[in-house]
Design an enzyme around this catalytic site. Structure first.
Site, PDB file in Angstrom:
ATOM      1  N   HIS A 188       0.839  -1.213   0.000  1.00 20.51           N
ATOM      2  CA  HIS A 188       0.000   0.000   0.000  1.00 20.51           C
ATOM      3  C   HIS A 188       0.864   1.250   0.000  1.00 20.51           C
ATOM      4  CE1 HIS A 188       0.439   0.873   4.417  1.00 20.51           C
ATOM      5  NE2 HIS A 188       0.471  -0.441   4.530  1.00 20.51           N
TER       6      HIS A 188
ATOM      7  N   ASP B 279      -0.220   4.382   1.025  1.00 20.39           N
ATOM      8  CA  ASP B 279      -0.544   5.396   2.026  1.00 20.39           C
ATOM      9  C   ASP B 279       0.241   5.180   3.312  1.00 20.39           C
ATOM     10  OD1 ASP B 279      -2.202   3.064   2.502  1.00 20.39           O
ATOM     11  OD2 ASP B 279      -3.309   4.254   3.973  1.00 20.39           O
TER      12      ASP B 279
ATOM     13  N   GLU C 119      -4.913   1.680   2.929  1.00 22.78           N
ATOM     14  CA  GLU C 119      -4.841   0.504   3.796  1.00 22.78           C
ATOM     15  C   GLU C 119      -4.850   0.898   5.267  1.00 22.78           C
ATOM     16  OE1 GLU C 119      -2.723  -2.752   6.118  1.00 22.78           O
ATOM     17  OE2 GLU C 119      -2.294  -0.606   5.910  1.00 22.78           O
TER      18      GLU C 119
ATOM     19  N   ASP D 123       4.278  -6.448   3.655  1.00 19.70           N
ATOM     20  CA  ASP D 123       3.824  -5.439   4.617  1.00 19.70           C
ATOM     21  C   ASP D 123       4.126  -5.858   6.051  1.00 19.70           C
ATOM     22  OD1 ASP D 123       2.623  -3.102   5.489  1.00 19.70           O
ATOM     23  OD2 ASP D 123       0.575  -3.849   5.319  1.00 19.70           O
TER      24      ASP D 123
END
Length: 417
Positions: free
Chosen positions: A85, A87, A182, A205
């Site tokens: 992600h 963000d 996310e 992640d």
């Protein structure tokens, strides 16, 4: 070629460029993505993918980046996806991030220059003991770093470059997916699974090098809306019912020694207020409810509503509404039916020179929801630590290990096909 012989990594250069682009998401926004600035990084990623020769790379209106590294083998290989992600968390500023590389770390305290009260201590960050001699990247003390999850983005981008430039590494079709939002729980709301076209996925992640997470929390959100009675304060005696005071009482009535992030660990769940807003007349509290055992969510929610009912009953004339919203579920419920997707990743981590460790995460990833959307998707380390705050850090060498892990996963799916 031997994957572990690769030395021309560009992941650190990618990472330090990406973190300087502000991509903070906004939980209060109703737009998709929640902040348009997330697209600033996504557009750059598309440009870089196209420059690598990945011709179908594109950004859709909702802020998702899709791309395909084409197969270079005659074998019929399952299509896999790597996802991260773009963000960063709303919990700490992501504006004007200044990444600093502390070369050849030797165990010293890292005092961040823009705020010398922010000190990353080995005693408080025990994983730093594994970084002696490595190059540790931090922010400067005013912002988070953004390793969650721009480390994952940088690793996927570097792996894509290496695969496109080294046809000797055989692989099937590989899909790339970069998502917005996310951090506010909306990361895969608008993913087009059919267009993505993958059978299995991996989110990059996670945290410590060598780890793979195949189990997450199950998660609900609860919104409690409290209705009070607003009267001019000069004439309010025996008439006003202050919704803000009721909300404050409710939060103070939560258990002090259990059921909170501050008092739980391992697989213990919690009830956590994350936002309160309002006025005398109306107040709203947002909670996140978490547990690895999905069935326990209802138990936690029932206890929270019982507390709410007891508190509100002390204020004649007040009322409340209690709304539950499903957020994501423990991906282990899906992944246990597809052991190969985890097994291949564990072998890849070992081949990249680490001891593979399977563990559960006290949180969730895009992979949690993707798994229930038909894309079984465990979570692989990206190397970052101390997420969502000014002490966040990652090492260059751990990001390189993540790149190697991606390459080994791609090669292993072709190898076993």
């Amino acid at each position: 070629m031997e994957i572990n012989d690769i030395r021309d990594f560009q992941v650190a250069e990618n990472f330090t460029r990406y973190v300087q682009i502000d991509t903070q998401s906004d939980v209060n926004s109703k737009t998709v993505p929640s902040t348009l600035k997330q697209k600033d990084l996504s557009r750059l990623l598309v440009e870089e993918l196209l420059s690598l020769g990945i011709s179908d790379a594109h950004l859709d209106e909702q802020g998702y980046v899709y791309a395909t590294i084409p197969s270079n083998t005659e074998k019929k290989v399952p299509v896999i996806c790597f996802c991260s992600h773009v963000d960063t968390s709303p919990d700490s500023s992501g504006t004007d991030v200044k990444p600093l590389i502390h070369k050849n770390y030797q165990g010293q305290n890292l005092v961040l220059p823009d705020d010398n009260k922010i000190i990353i201590r080995l005693s408080e960050h025990p994983d730093l003991k594994d970084q002696i001699g490595n190059d540790v990247i931090t922010a400067s003390g005013k912002t988070l770093l953004g390793a969650d999850d721009k480390a994952g983005v940088a690793e996927i981008m570097d792996a894509a470059r290496i695969l496109m430039q080294n046809p000797a590494i055989k692989h099937g079709d590989i899909k790339i997916l970069f998502t917005p939002d996310e951090e506010i729980g909306r990361g895969v709301d608008e993913v087009d699974i059919k267009k993505l076209g993958a059978e299995f996925g991996y989110t990059m992640d996670g945290e410590r090098a060598g780890t793979l997470e195949d189990e997450t929390f199950s998660a609900d959100g609860v919104r409690i809306k409290i209705d009070g009675i607003s009267i001019h304060p000069g004439y309010a005696k025996n008439k006003m019912v202050n919704a803000l005071k009721i909300a404050s009482n409710l939060i103070d009535s939560l258990p002090k020694d259990r059921l909170s992030p501050e008092t739980t660990s391992g697989k213990e769940g919690f009830v956590h207020p994350v936002n309160m807003s309002g006025s005398v007349e109306e107040a709203t509290i947002d909670f996140i409810i978490r547990d690895h055992d999905t069935s326990k969510l209802a138990t936690h929610e029932a206890e929270l509503e019982s507390i709410t009912k007891a508190v509100v009953s002390q204020y004649p004339g007040a009322s409340y509404t209690f709304t539950i919203n499903e957020q994501y579920r423990n991906m282990k419920e899906v992944l246990d039916n597809y052991p190969r997707v985890v097994d291949i990743a564990m072998i890849a981590i070992e081949r990249a020179g680490m001891k593979a460790e399977k563990r559960s995460i006290r949180g969730g990833t895009d992979g949690s929801r993707l798994s229930f959307m038909g894309l079984p998707c465990p979570n692989i380390f990206a190397g970052g630590h101390a997420f969502h705050g000014k002490q966040e850090w990652v090492s260059v060498q751990d990001m390189q290990k993540a790149v190697l892990t991606i390459l080994h996963i791609a090669a292993l799916w072709e190898e076993v096909a």
